[in-house]
Motif scaffolding. Structure first.
Motif, PDB file in Angstrom:
ATOM      1  N   SER A 108     -37.347   2.595  -1.789  1.00 26.34           N
ATOM      2  CA  SER A 108     -36.329   3.520  -2.282  1.00 26.34           C
ATOM      3  C   SER A 108     -36.344   4.780  -1.431  1.00 26.34           C
ATOM      4  O   SER A 108     -37.322   5.076  -0.741  1.00 26.34           O
ATOM      5  CB  SER A 108     -36.571   3.864  -3.755  1.00 26.34           C
ATOM      6  N   VAL A 109     -35.242   5.494  -1.503  1.00 24.13           N
ATOM      7  CA  VAL A 109     -35.110   6.775  -0.812  1.00 24.13           C
ATOM      8  C   VAL A 109     -34.894   7.823  -1.880  1.00 24.13           C
ATOM      9  O   VAL A 109     -34.018   7.672  -2.735  1.00 24.13           O
ATOM     10  CB  VAL A 109     -33.927   6.753   0.182  1.00 24.13           C
ATOM     11  N   VAL A 110     -35.709   8.864  -1.859  1.00 26.54           N
ATOM     12  CA  VAL A 110     -35.610   9.922  -2.857  1.00 26.54           C
ATOM     13  C   VAL A 110     -35.655  11.278  -2.178  1.00 26.54           C
ATOM     14  O   VAL A 110     -36.252  11.430  -1.104  1.00 26.54           O
ATOM     15  CB  VAL A 110     -36.745   9.829  -3.906  1.00 26.54           C
ATOM     16  N   GLU A 111     -35.026  12.254  -2.803  1.00 25.53           N
ATOM     17  CA  GLU A 111     -35.132  13.629  -2.322  1.00 25.53           C
ATOM     18  C   GLU A 111     -36.336  14.256  -3.022  1.00 25.53           C
ATOM     19  O   GLU A 111     -36.388  14.300  -4.254  1.00 25.53           O
ATOM     20  CB  GLU A 111     -33.858  14.415  -2.625  1.00 25.53           C
ATOM     21  N   VAL A 112     -37.314  14.703  -2.244  1.00 28.20           N
ATOM     22  CA  VAL A 112     -38.530  15.263  -2.839  1.00 28.20           C
ATOM     23  C   VAL A 112     -38.438  16.774  -3.015  1.00 28.20           C
ATOM     24  O   VAL A 112     -39.146  17.346  -3.834  1.00 28.20           O
ATOM     25  CB  VAL A 112     -39.797  14.878  -2.039  1.00 28.20           C
ATOM     26  N   SER A 113     -37.583  17.413  -2.238  1.00 34.55           N
ATOM     27  CA  SER A 113     -37.272  18.826  -2.382  1.00 34.55           C
ATOM     28  C   SER A 113     -35.981  19.057  -1.597  1.00 34.55           C
ATOM     29  O   SER A 113     -35.574  18.189  -0.818  1.00 34.55           O
ATOM     30  CB  SER A 113     -38.425  19.706  -1.868  1.00 34.55           C
ATOM     31  N   PRO A 114     -35.350  20.188  -1.782  1.00 41.02           N
ATOM     32  CA  PRO A 114     -34.092  20.410  -1.064  1.00 41.02           C
ATOM     33  C   PRO A 114     -34.272  20.222   0.456  1.00 41.02           C
ATOM     34  O   PRO A 114     -35.121  20.859   1.074  1.00 41.02           O
ATOM     35  CB  PRO A 114     -33.728  21.851  -1.402  1.00 41.02           C
ATOM     36  N   GLY A 115     -33.516  19.304   1.011  1.00 44.07           N
ATOM     37  CA  GLY A 115     -33.568  19.054   2.445  1.00 44.07           C
ATOM     38  C   GLY A 115     -34.703  18.164   2.911  1.00 44.07           C
ATOM     39  O   GLY A 115     -34.865  17.953   4.115  1.00 44.07           O
ATOM     40  N   VAL A 116     -35.506  17.654   1.990  1.00 43.03           N
ATOM     41  CA  VAL A 116     -36.632  16.798   2.369  1.00 43.03           C
ATOM     42  C   VAL A 116     -36.533  15.487   1.596  1.00 43.03           C
ATOM     43  O   VAL A 116     -36.573  15.479   0.366  1.00 43.03           O
ATOM     44  CB  VAL A 116     -37.997  17.464   2.091  1.00 43.03           C
ATOM     45  N   SER A 117     -36.388  14.399   2.346  1.00 47.51           N
ATOM     46  CA  SER A 117     -36.294  13.077   1.731  1.00 47.51           C
ATOM     47  C   SER A 117     -37.551  12.280   2.004  1.00 47.51           C
ATOM     48  O   SER A 117     -38.336  12.618   2.899  1.00 47.51           O
ATOM     49  CB  SER A 117     -35.084  12.314   2.293  1.00 47.51           C
ATOM     50  N   ALA A 118     -37.710  11.211   1.255  1.00 56.07           N
ATOM     51  CA  ALA A 118     -38.844  10.309   1.438  1.00 56.07           C
ATOM     52  C   ALA A 118     -38.370   8.873   1.309  1.00 56.07           C
ATOM     53  O   ALA A 118     -37.488   8.571   0.503  1.00 56.07           O
ATOM     54  CB  ALA A 118     -39.928  10.585   0.393  1.00 56.07           C
ATOM     55  N   VAL A 119     -38.966   8.022   2.113  1.00 54.78           N
ATOM     56  CA  VAL A 119     -38.814   6.588   1.967  1.00 54.78           C
ATOM     57  C   VAL A 119     -40.113   6.119   1.324  1.00 54.78           C
ATOM     58  O   VAL A 119     -41.204   6.354   1.862  1.00 54.78           O
ATOM     59  CB  VAL A 119     -38.585   5.882   3.320  1.00 54.78           C
ATOM     60  N   SER A 120     -39.989   5.484   0.180  1.00 55.38           N
ATOM     61  CA  SER A 120     -41.151   5.053  -0.583  1.00 55.38           C
ATOM     62  C   SER A 120     -41.082   3.543  -0.766  1.00 55.38           C
ATOM     63  O   SER A 120     -40.067   3.028  -1.233  1.00 55.38           O
ATOM     64  CB  SER A 120     -41.146   5.756  -1.936  1.00 55.38           C
ATOM     65  N   ALA A 121     -42.131   2.849  -0.390  1.00 58.99           N
ATOM     66  CA  ALA A 121     -42.199   1.398  -0.549  1.00 58.99           C
ATOM     67  C   ALA A 121     -43.432   1.069  -1.379  1.00 58.99           C
ATOM     68  O   ALA A 121     -44.507   1.627  -1.148  1.00 58.99           O
ATOM     69  CB  ALA A 121     -42.276   0.716   0.812  1.00 58.99           C
ATOM     70  N   GLN A 122     -43.254   0.186  -2.381  1.00 55.17           N
ATOM     71  CA  GLN A 122     -44.365  -0.211  -3.242  1.00 55.17           C
ATOM     72  C   GLN A 122     -44.353  -1.713  -3.433  1.00 55.17           C
ATOM     73  O   GLN A 122     -43.304  -2.343  -3.391  1.00 55.17           O
ATOM     74  CB  GLN A 122     -44.269   0.433  -4.632  1.00 55.17           C
ATOM     75  N   THR A 123     -45.542  -2.229  -3.698  1.00 59.50           N
ATOM     76  CA  THR A 123     -45.660  -3.644  -4.035  1.00 59.50           C
ATOM     77  C   THR A 123     -46.770  -3.828  -5.050  1.00 59.50           C
ATOM     78  O   THR A 123     -47.669  -2.991  -5.175  1.00 59.50           O
ATOM     79  CB  THR A 123     -45.924  -4.508  -2.783  1.00 59.50           C
ATOM     80  N   CYS A 124     -46.686  -4.949  -5.758  1.00 58.55           N
ATOM     81  CA  CYS A 124     -47.741  -5.340  -6.676  1.00 58.55           C
ATOM     82  C   CYS A 124     -47.868  -6.856  -6.632  1.00 58.55           C
ATOM     83  O   CYS A 124     -46.980  -7.573  -7.087  1.00 58.55           O
ATOM     84  CB  CYS A 124     -47.437  -4.879  -8.101  1.00 58.55           C
ATOM     85  N   THR A 125     -48.940  -7.321  -6.044  1.00 59.04           N
ATOM     86  CA  THR A 125     -49.308  -8.731  -6.054  1.00 59.04           C
ATOM     87  C   THR A 125     -50.818  -8.800  -6.082  1.00 59.04           C
ATOM     88  O   THR A 125     -51.504  -7.820  -5.777  1.00 59.04           O
ATOM     89  CB  THR A 125     -48.792  -9.507  -4.814  1.00 59.04           C
ATOM     90  N   ASP A 126     -51.332  -9.947  -6.425  1.00 61.70           N
ATOM     91  CA  ASP A 126     -52.777 -10.164  -6.412  1.00 61.70           C
ATOM     92  C   ASP A 126     -53.530  -9.087  -7.189  1.00 61.70           C
ATOM     93  O   ASP A 126     -54.612  -8.657  -6.794  1.00 61.70           O
ATOM     94  CB  ASP A 126     -53.292 -10.236  -4.968  1.00 61.70           C
ATOM     95  N   GLN A 127     -52.907  -8.621  -8.292  1.00 59.14           N
ATOM     96  CA  GLN A 127     -53.505  -7.626  -9.182  1.00 59.14           C
ATOM     97  C   GLN A 127     -53.806  -6.307  -8.474  1.00 59.14           C
ATOM     98  O   GLN A 127     -54.778  -5.611  -8.797  1.00 59.14           O
ATOM     99  CB  GLN A 127     -54.757  -8.190  -9.858  1.00 59.14           C
ATOM    100  N   ARG A 128     -52.947  -5.931  -7.527  1.00 58.75           N
ATOM    101  CA  ARG A 128     -53.132  -4.707  -6.753  1.00 58.75           C
ATOM    102  C   ARG A 128     -51.783  -4.052  -6.496  1.00 58.75           C
ATOM    103  O   ARG A 128     -50.808  -4.724  -6.172  1.00 58.75           O
ATOM    104  CB  ARG A 128     -53.808  -5.063  -5.432  1.00 58.75           C
TER     105      ARG A 128
END
Length: 184
Positions: free
Chosen positions: A124-144
């Motif tokens: 996902s892409v989110v704005e973390v503060s005005p003018g600053v974005s983040a690309v965040s990737a997450q996964t959950c497999t193998d109980q992790r």
């Protein structure tokens, strides 16, 4: 690319530039966590972070996460509410979460945030503060659960940045599952 963000080539691949100043991660709950930025001004350059932890530990925080989502003021569609309710039924009060179902909880939370119903990997892409974005990737497999974040004023959430985050995520997650992470 290395299995984590702790090598310079891995961080450069993700950020597109040299990211070599280690930043302390206060209050990290992950089995491993690393965060790197750029000099001379850490607040203005890209920041790369990788975290990984047992899925049941992540799931134990889900009731708080859902409370935050519901109280954020952003309206939730019926399907989102249903997915959050399903996650809460699985997690209960967050104590003593069964590791075997923790990734099912992740899938429900991801679906509530717009992922497909069977997504074990999201970006996902989110704005973390005005003018600053983040690309965040997450996964959950193998109980992790593993998370990779690239943020900074020049992060636009482009398809290339999202692909780079997913590639880094896959490598970091594999290392975490196998216990071969190179994070200090």
């Amino acid at each position: 690319m290395s299995a984590s963000c702790s090598t310079e080539p891995a961080r450069r691949d993700l950020a597109g530039t040299t990211v070599n100043t280690r930043v302390d991660v206060e209050g990290a709950t992950a089995d491993y966590s690393c965060r790197f930025g750029t000099e001379p001004n850490l607040a203005r350059g890209p920041l790369v972070q990788v975290q990984s932890l047992p899925a049941e530990r992540w799931a134990s925080e889900v009731p708080k996460l859902i409370d935050q989502l519901r109280s954020s003021g952003n309206p939730l569609a019926t399907t989102q509410k249903d997915k959050l309710d399903a996650a809460l039924r699985l997690v209960g009060d967050g104590t003593d979460v069964d590791p075997a179902i923790a990734c099912d909880i992740f899938v429900n939370v991801a679906a509530a945030n717009g992922a497909t119903d069977d997504a074990s990997r999201v970006v996902s892409v989110v704005e973390v503060s005005p003018g600053v974005s983040a690309v965040s990737a997450q996964t959950c497999t193998d109980q992790r659960v593993t998370s990779v974040v690239l943020s900074g004023p020049d992060v636009a959430g482009s398809p290339a940045e999202q692909d780079a985050a997913l590639t880094a995520l896959d490598l970091a997650h594999e290392a975490a599952v196998q216990g071969t992470s190179d994070v200090d």
